[in-house]
Design an enzyme around this catalytic site. Sequence first.
Site, PDB file in Angstrom:
ATOM      1  N   LEU A 273       0.423   1.672  -8.324  1.00  0.00           N
ATOM      2  CA  LEU A 273      -0.417   1.314  -7.179  1.00  0.00           C
ATOM      3  C   LEU A 273      -0.293  -0.150  -6.772  1.00  0.00           C
ATOM      4  O   LEU A 273      -0.108  -1.027  -7.611  1.00  0.00           O
ATOM      5  CB  LEU A 273      -1.882   1.629  -7.521  1.00  0.00           C
ATOM      6  CG  LEU A 273      -2.156   3.080  -7.912  1.00  0.00           C
ATOM      7  CD1 LEU A 273      -3.632   3.252  -8.295  1.00  0.00           C
ATOM      8  CD2 LEU A 273      -1.784   4.036  -6.791  1.00  0.00           C
ATOM      9  N   HIS A 274      -0.391  -0.388  -5.472  1.00  0.00           N
ATOM     10  CA  HIS A 274      -0.400  -1.743  -4.924  1.00  0.00           C
ATOM     11  C   HIS A 274      -1.538  -1.815  -3.894  1.00  0.00           C
ATOM     12  O   HIS A 274      -2.274  -0.841  -3.692  1.00  0.00           O
ATOM     13  CB  HIS A 274       0.959  -2.084  -4.302  1.00  0.00           C
ATOM     14  CG  HIS A 274       1.480  -1.036  -3.351  1.00  0.00           C
ATOM     15  ND1 HIS A 274       0.871  -0.771  -2.147  1.00  0.00           N
ATOM     16  CD2 HIS A 274       2.522  -0.174  -3.447  1.00  0.00           C
ATOM     17  CE1 HIS A 274       1.531   0.180  -1.528  1.00  0.00           C
ATOM     18  NE2 HIS A 274       2.537   0.585  -2.292  1.00  0.00           N
TER      19      HIS A 274
ATOM     20  N   MET B 298       1.705   8.558  -5.540  1.00  0.00           N
ATOM     21  CA  MET B 298       2.646   8.757  -6.645  1.00  0.00           C
ATOM     22  C   MET B 298       2.476   7.646  -7.681  1.00  0.00           C
ATOM     23  O   MET B 298       3.332   7.448  -8.539  1.00  0.00           O
ATOM     24  CB  MET B 298       4.083   8.797  -6.122  1.00  0.00           C
ATOM     25  CG  MET B 298       4.313   9.962  -5.154  1.00  0.00           C
ATOM     26  SD  MET B 298       6.005  10.518  -5.076  1.00  0.00           S
ATOM     27  CE  MET B 298       6.794   9.056  -4.437  1.00  0.00           C
TER      28      MET B 298
ATOM     29  N   LYS C 176       2.299   3.237   6.967  1.00  0.00           N
ATOM     30  CA  LYS C 176       3.593   2.805   6.419  1.00  0.00           C
ATOM     31  C   LYS C 176       4.590   3.972   6.413  1.00  0.00           C
ATOM     32  O   LYS C 176       5.756   3.811   6.727  1.00  0.00           O
ATOM     33  CB  LYS C 176       3.345   2.260   5.015  1.00  0.00           C
ATOM     34  CG  LYS C 176       4.465   2.340   4.042  1.00  0.00           C
ATOM     35  CD  LYS C 176       5.437   1.210   4.225  1.00  0.00           C
ATOM     36  CE  LYS C 176       6.500   1.144   3.151  1.00  0.00           C
ATOM     37  NZ  LYS C 176       6.761   2.338   2.416  1.00  0.00           N
ATOM     38  N   ASP C 177       4.105   5.175   6.013  1.00  0.00           N
ATOM     39  CA  ASP C 177       4.951   6.363   6.029  1.00  0.00           C
ATOM     40  C   ASP C 177       4.607   7.159   7.294  1.00  0.00           C
ATOM     41  O   ASP C 177       4.009   8.239   7.233  1.00  0.00           O
ATOM     42  CB  ASP C 177       4.706   7.194   4.776  1.00  0.00           C
ATOM     43  CG  ASP C 177       5.083   6.427   3.524  1.00  0.00           C
ATOM     44  OD1 ASP C 177       6.188   6.624   3.022  1.00  0.00           O
ATOM     45  OD2 ASP C 177       4.269   5.593   3.066  1.00  0.00           O
TER      46      ASP C 177
ATOM     47  N   SER D   2       5.328  -1.604  -1.090  1.00  0.00           N
ATOM     48  CA  SER D   2       5.886  -0.305  -1.482  1.00  0.00           C
ATOM     49  C   SER D   2       6.142  -0.337  -2.980  1.00  0.00           C
ATOM     50  O   SER D   2       6.554  -1.381  -3.525  1.00  0.00           O
ATOM     51  CB  SER D   2       7.204  -0.064  -0.737  1.00  0.00           C
ATOM     52  OG  SER D   2       7.937   0.964  -1.372  1.00  0.00           O
TER      53      SER D   2
ATOM     54  N   GLY E 249      -1.168   6.546   4.706  1.00  0.00           N
ATOM     55  CA  GLY E 249      -0.798   5.228   5.232  1.00  0.00           C
ATOM     56  C   GLY E 249       0.144   5.314   6.424  1.00  0.00           C
ATOM     57  O   GLY E 249       1.065   6.132   6.438  1.00  0.00           O
TER      58      GLY E 249
ATOM     59  N   HIS F  62      -2.042   1.099  -1.362  1.00  0.00           N
ATOM     60  CA  HIS F  62      -2.798   2.246  -1.884  1.00  0.00           C
ATOM     61  C   HIS F  62      -4.294   1.916  -1.943  1.00  0.00           C
ATOM     62  O   HIS F  62      -5.143   2.725  -1.558  1.00  0.00           O
ATOM     63  CB  HIS F  62      -2.349   2.583  -3.307  1.00  0.00           C
ATOM     64  CG  HIS F  62      -0.925   3.031  -3.442  1.00  0.00           C
ATOM     65  ND1 HIS F  62       0.032   2.287  -4.083  1.00  0.00           N
ATOM     66  CD2 HIS F  62      -0.305   4.158  -3.021  1.00  0.00           C
ATOM     67  CE1 HIS F  62       1.185   2.939  -4.068  1.00  0.00           C
ATOM     68  NE2 HIS F  62       1.016   4.069  -3.420  1.00  0.00           N
TER      69      HIS F  62
HETATM   70  P1  AMP Z   1       3.102   6.843  -2.312  1.00  0.00           P
HETATM   71  O1  AMP Z   1       2.461   6.512  -3.625  1.00  0.00           O
HETATM   72  O2  AMP Z   1       4.261   5.990  -1.971  1.00  0.00           O
HETATM   73  O3  AMP Z   1       3.371   8.324  -2.163  1.00  0.00           O
HETATM   74  O4  AMP Z   1       2.015   6.499  -1.193  1.00  0.00           O
HETATM   75  C1  AMP Z   1       0.737   7.062  -1.217  1.00  0.00           C
HETATM   76  C2  AMP Z   1       0.019   6.735   0.065  1.00  0.00           C
HETATM   77  O5  AMP Z   1      -0.059   5.316   0.211  1.00  0.00           O
HETATM   78  C3  AMP Z   1       0.754   7.258   1.313  1.00  0.00           C
HETATM   79  O6  AMP Z   1      -0.199   7.772   2.231  1.00  0.00           O
HETATM   80  C4  AMP Z   1       1.422   6.018   1.850  1.00  0.00           C
HETATM   81  O7  AMP Z   1       1.627   6.054   3.252  1.00  0.00           O
HETATM   82  C5  AMP Z   1       0.396   4.951   1.493  1.00  0.00           C
HETATM   83  N1  AMP Z   1       1.023   3.618   1.461  1.00  0.00           N
HETATM   84  C6  AMP Z   1       2.124   3.245   0.789  1.00  0.00           C
HETATM   85  N2  AMP Z   1       2.423   1.950   1.046  1.00  0.00           N
HETATM   86  C7  AMP Z   1       1.484   1.501   1.917  1.00  0.00           C
HETATM   87  C8  AMP Z   1       1.234   0.258   2.565  1.00  0.00           C
HETATM   88  N3  AMP Z   1       2.016  -0.803   2.381  1.00  0.00           N
HETATM   89  N4  AMP Z   1       0.175   0.171   3.391  1.00  0.00           N
HETATM   90  C9  AMP Z   1      -0.637   1.232   3.603  1.00  0.00           C
HETATM   91  N5  AMP Z   1      -0.465   2.436   3.016  1.00  0.00           N
HETATM   92  C10 AMP Z   1       0.577   2.580   2.184  1.00  0.00           C
END
Ligand code: AMP
Length: 281
Positions: free
Chosen positions: A33-34, A30, A149-150, A185, A147, A37
Site C-alpha cells: 500500500l501507498h 493488491m 490512476k487506473d 504505484s 482510483g 490506496h
Molecule cells: P492496486 O493495488 O494497484 O490493484 O490498486 C488498488 C486501487 O488503488 C485501484 O483502484 C487503483 O486505481 C488505486 N490506486 C493505485 N494507485 C493510485 C494512485 N496513485 N492514486 C489513486 N488511486 C490509486
Amino acid sequence: MKVIKKILQMQKVADEARCAGRKVGFVPTMGYLHKGHLSLIRQARQLSELVVVSIFVNPTQFGPHEDYQNYPRDLSRDAKLLRQVGCDILFLPSVEEMYPQGYCSYVDVENLTQLLCGASRPSHFRGVATVVTKLFNIVKPHLAVFGQKDAQQAFVIRRMVTDLNQDLEIVVAPTIREPDGLAMSSRNEYLTPQERADALVLYQALKWAHEQIVEGQRNIEYLVQGMTKMIQNKKTAQIDYISFVDTEKLHSLKRLEGEVLIALAVKFGRARLIDNLLIKV
Ligand code: AMP
C-alpha cells in the site's frame, strides 16, 4: 482491525452489517500500500460505516510473462497502515480460497477491454472483472472506491456494474502523486534511480499536452508527436501507447471536444507504468 481469510466468514460479517443497517464501503487492492490506496480508504471511511479493504494479488489478471510472482508484497507493513487509516476489516483470502480446484467461471466485459492496456494485456481485464465480481459477492458492499490512476479499469468496472445490475455504487477517487508528479504505484518499487528520474516525464508530457490544449491547440497528431518526443528523449523509456480517447467507449478521438482522457503506458525496465489526465475541452 479484524483480519478475515475465509469467504464464508466475510459473507457472514457483511450480512450482519447490512442487517444492522450499517453502510459497507469497500476498497479492493493488491497490497504493497501507498498513499494512493490510503486516499481511497479515507474516502470509503467518509462515505460508509464499515470499511473493508481486500489485499489479494490476483493471478488471473496477470499474463504468463508478467510480474505475478515478483509483485511486491509486505503484509505486516500494509496491516499497520490499514490500522492507522481506520480500516475495520482486512479481507485476505488465499489463491486456493478464491480459485479452488475446478474453478472455471469468468466475467468478460467486451470492447472496452480490448483497447489501450487491453491491447497489450489481452486477458488482464477479464481477470480484473472476474475477481472484482467475486469480491463484490463476498464483501457485499454498498459502495466501492477505485482510483482514477487506473482509468480504464474504472471504466470497465462501471460498465460491468451497469450491465450486470450489480447493486452498489462505484466511486472514483483522484490520482495521488509523489511531490515531483510521478503517480504513486506499487510498481514504482521496480524502478532503478535512473528509471525513477526518467519516469517523471510521464506527468510532464501529460501536463504539456494539457497546457497546449488550454492555449488552443486542437491537433491530436501534433500533441501525440510532442509527447512521444518528450518520452523518447528518456533513454530508459519504451512507449506502449499514448492515446486521446472519449470517455464513453474509449475510442481514439479524431477531434478534441467534450470530455477527453489522455492515457499512456510506458515501460521503464521491468516496470510498465500507466498514467492519465481527464480533461474538459
Ligand atoms: P492496486 O493495488 O494497484 O490493484 O490498486 C488498488 C486501487 O488503488 C485501484 O483502484 C487503483 O486505481 C488505486 N490506486 C493505485 N494507485 C493510485 C494512485 N496513485 N492514486 C489513486 N488511486 C490509486
